[in-house]
Design a protein around this motif. Structure first.
Motif, mmCIF file in Angstrom:
data_model
loop_
_atom_site.group_PDB
_atom_site.id
_atom_site.type_symbol
_atom_site.label_atom_id
_atom_site.label_comp_id
_atom_site.label_asym_id
_atom_site.label_seq_id
_atom_site.Cartn_x
_atom_site.Cartn_y
_atom_site.Cartn_z
ATOM 1 N N UNK A 194 0.867 -1.182 0.000
ATOM 2 C CA UNK A 194 0.000 0.000 0.000
ATOM 3 C C UNK A 194 0.901 1.227 0.000
ATOM 4 N N UNK A 195 1.253 1.754 -1.189
ATOM 5 C CA UNK A 195 2.295 2.779 -1.289
ATOM 6 C C UNK A 195 1.960 4.106 -0.629
ATOM 7 N N UNK A 196 0.682 4.449 -0.468
ATOM 8 C CA UNK A 196 0.332 5.724 0.131
ATOM 9 C C UNK A 196 0.229 5.659 1.649
ATOM 10 N N UNK A 229 -4.637 9.384 -10.842
ATOM 11 C CA UNK A 229 -5.465 10.444 -10.271
ATOM 12 C C UNK A 229 -5.532 10.300 -8.751
ATOM 13 N N UNK A 230 -5.763 9.086 -8.279
ATOM 14 C CA UNK A 230 -5.884 8.860 -6.830
ATOM 15 C C UNK A 230 -4.560 9.101 -6.119
ATOM 16 N N UNK A 231 -3.447 8.700 -6.716
ATOM 17 C CA UNK A 231 -2.142 8.841 -6.087
ATOM 18 C C UNK A 231 -1.699 10.295 -6.012
ATOM 19 N N UNK A 232 -1.943 11.067 -7.067
ATOM 20 C CA UNK A 232 -1.398 12.414 -7.157
ATOM 21 C C UNK A 232 -2.358 13.516 -6.723
ATOM 22 N N UNK A 259 1.770 8.935 2.985
ATOM 23 C CA UNK A 259 1.637 9.240 1.567
ATOM 24 C C UNK A 259 0.382 10.036 1.262
ATOM 25 N N UNK A 260 -0.717 9.698 1.916
ATOM 26 C CA UNK A 260 -1.971 10.432 1.715
ATOM 27 C C UNK A 260 -1.850 11.854 2.246
ATOM 28 N N UNK A 261 -1.243 11.993 3.426
ATOM 29 C CA UNK A 261 -1.038 13.328 3.991
ATOM 30 C C UNK A 261 -0.220 14.197 3.050
#
Length: 611
Positions: free
Chosen positions: A318-320, A419-422, A472-474
């Motif tokens: 889970x990279x984020x 889109x979700x990652x960036x 990652x999300x932050x």
């Protein structure tokens, strides 16, 4: 203002604490602390406490204002002084200071608001109703419900009312998340192990059934829950409803406020193939999000992967978050079906046989928003059924049409993940809705105001919380909203541009310092990587940290003053830059005082835990 001052006071108290062995002021302090402990049990959720922080002062303001209507003003002043004096020897230091500040501001406001006896009575009634509603929304019982049937209920009610304001002030330090926890990117990847004898037995039943049905060695094999018969279906059902799995959701979301339901229509037995290529199996080896409904607030559909047999080869990442698990027999990891970016990859160690997993799905939603949660469940099930049909049609693409469909699946998966990652689908949705609202709203500059300062709120809340943060999300969220904020500033600057040497010099010097500070720290440490436990702390002595305190914030403020120096920008949006600087300096004070929740709730940093 009340909350801000109270938090600053708390920061000072944490920085300069009283000795731990200092004796209590009196037995009355011990009596209050006993009441405080009981009150906390009924006030743990940040939403509940946040509403109390608003409604309690509202009710008191209504009471004091009513007193001003029917009596001379000195009566309310005297009553406030007597009330605070009576509390002085009963409350801990920080709670006393908070209560004094809050009471003083309520008294001052009572001289400003123009409420008659009707308005004041309405404020008191609204306070009571909204506090009851706060408990209903969060599923927490009221403290009053504990004693309402007892013989001394009246005296306990008087005590409860008398201490209500300091009790609410104290509750701010003891809630599950902070008051701004809703903007914090919490880590919602959940993990548990299935170790009970009956669970081990059910996993073996499923393993034996799969092997007896000869799964394919060419591609993944899927058996859907609704097609299973007798023994395997019963074993699957028991595992899906076991306390281990349901318990990790209840612990994360809160059993009192949230409902958790199994979504049988999406469940399946999944057997991994050692081969993948130009077919839909390839999506598992790409960073991807499983569903499209990440824009739904408050509710989530979770996919839980339960390892049925031994596995040492396939890793789920889970990279984020970031996090990674090589799930082996009895391990279970759950993640948001519509939001969490994930990917599988191969370790160096290879499996001798198949990798067998259960895909179990759950919907979580606030109990008060049951229809909203049911809607998300229905939409996700419908999407999953359609995606399943397309997946099966392209798992062995023998025709040109099937191969084109497989490419479409892979391309759509790639685009959605980017889109979700960036940016984040929920962030894009918020920006779009606000933009559309601004085109019809009479409020000037609504879009600019609504998207210029969110990254500061996320900074403040995340720096304070430091609990269960998905780093990652932050980082994605603050970079996204900071980019929008700078775009607004550049738009107004270029729109009103005229040559101004001082403005350009301030811009150059300020952002040179800020960029140099970012280079010295690195991008992760720039965004609290050390404070959040993502990076190992290191002392930085290179420029500009060797000569400028807090150079990133100082440099950014100098640069912002460069924008503000331009006459046209300052005339069109006079408060845009000052609010930016005020919020930057607020966060700088937070850093200086090292003000965060984990001063009281120690957390093992991730870089230590991983070793």
């Amino acid at each position: 203002a009340i909350i801000s001052i109270a938090l600053v006071v708390r920061a000072g108290a944490l920085r300069y604490p009283l000795p731990e062995n200092m004796p209590s002021k009196s037995k009355s302090v011990e009596k209050y602390l006993a009441l405080e402990a009981k009150f906390r049990k009924f006030h743990t959720y940040s939403l509940n406490i946040g509403l109390h922080v608003v409604t309690t002062p509202l009710g008191l303001l209504g009471f004091v204002r009513l007193l001003n209507v029917i009596a001379p003003l000195y009566v309310s002043v005297a009553l406030t002084i007597v009330y605070l004096a009576s509390l002085y020897h009963q409350l801990p230091k920080v709670t006393m200071i908070r209560t004094s500040i809050c009471s003083s501001m309520i008294l001052a406001l009572s001289f400003v608001v123009d409420w008659g006896w009707i308005g004041s009575s309405v404020a008191m009634a609204a306070s009571f109703v909204l506090q009851e509603l706060a408990h209903i929304i969060t599923g927490e019982l009221t403290y009053q419900s504990q004693y309402i049937g007892e013989s001394d209920a009246v005296s306990q009610l008087v005590e409860h009312t008398y201490y209500l304001l300091p009790l609410v002030m104290d509750a701010m330090d003891n809630m599950h998340y902070s008051l701004l926890g809703f903007v914090v990117a919490h880590n919602r990847v959940l993990f548990t192990k299935m170790k009970q004898p009956e669970q081990v037995k059910d996993l073996k039943t499923l393993n034996d059934w799969v092997m007896a049905n000869n799964p394919s060695t060419e591609h993944t094999t899927h058996w859907w829950y609704d097609k299973l018969k007798s023994a395997p279906k019963d074993a699957f059902t028991r595992i899906a409803n076991c306390e281990n799995l349901l318990g990790m959701f209840k612990e994360s979301f809160g059993e009192k406020a949230y409902e958790v339901e199994v979504v049988d229509a999406m469940n399946e037995i999944y057997v991994a193939s050692p081969k993948y290529g130009l077919n839909s199996d390839g999506v598992f080896y790409m960073d991807h999000v499983d569903g499209p409904w990440g824009i739904f607030p408050f509710c989530s559909v979770y996919r839980c992967m339960v390892a049925v047999n031994f596995n040492q080869q396939i890793k789920t990442s889970f990279p984020l978050t970031p996090a990674a698990y090589t799930l082996s027999e009895g391990d279970a990891v759950a993640f948001d079906f519509n939001r969490e970016v994930h990917v599988i990859s191969d370790n160096k160690n290879k499996n001798e046989g198949f990798r067998i997993c259960l895909k179990i799905h759950y919907v979580t939603y606030p109990k008060i928003l049951r229809p909203w949660g049911k809607l998300l469940k229905r939409l996700t099930v419908n999407y999953n059924l359609n995606a399943r049909a397309l997946f099966l049609a392209t798992i062995e693409p023998n025709s040109l049409t099937a191969r084109a469909s497989a490419l479409t699946v892979l391309g759509t998966t790639w685009l959605t993940e980017k889109v979700q990652t960036n940016m984040g689908l929920n962030n894009l949705f918020y920006v779009l809705i606000l933009f559309l609202a601004s085109t019809v709203s009479p409020i000037p500059y609504l879009f600019t105001i609504g998207t210029s300062y969110l990254h500061y709120i996320i900074y403040l809340a995340t720096f304070y919380s430091r609990r269960e943060i998905a780093f990652g999300l932050f980082k994605r969220d603050v970079i996204f909203y900071k980019s929008i904020a700078l775009t607004h500033i550049l738009y107004y600057y270029l729109k009103n541009f005229e040559f101004d040497v001082i403005s350009l010099a301030l811009l150059g010097v300020g952002y040179f310092i800020a960029i140099a500070a970012t280079k010295a720290l690195g991008i992760d440490k720039t965004y609290f990587g050390s404070e959040l436990g993502h990076c190992k702390p290191e002392y930085v002595s290179s420029f500009p940290y060797n000569c400028i305190p807090h150079p990133m914030i100082v440099g950014a403020c100098i640069g912002l003053l460069g924008f503000h120096k331009l006459n046209g920008l300052r005339e069109e949006v006079p408060y845009l830059i000052p609010v930016h600087i005020a919020l930057y300096l607020t966060h700088m004070c937070q850093e200086i005082f090292d003000f965060h929740r984990s001063r009281a709730h120690r957390i093992l940093p991730a870089w230590i835990a991983s070793n």
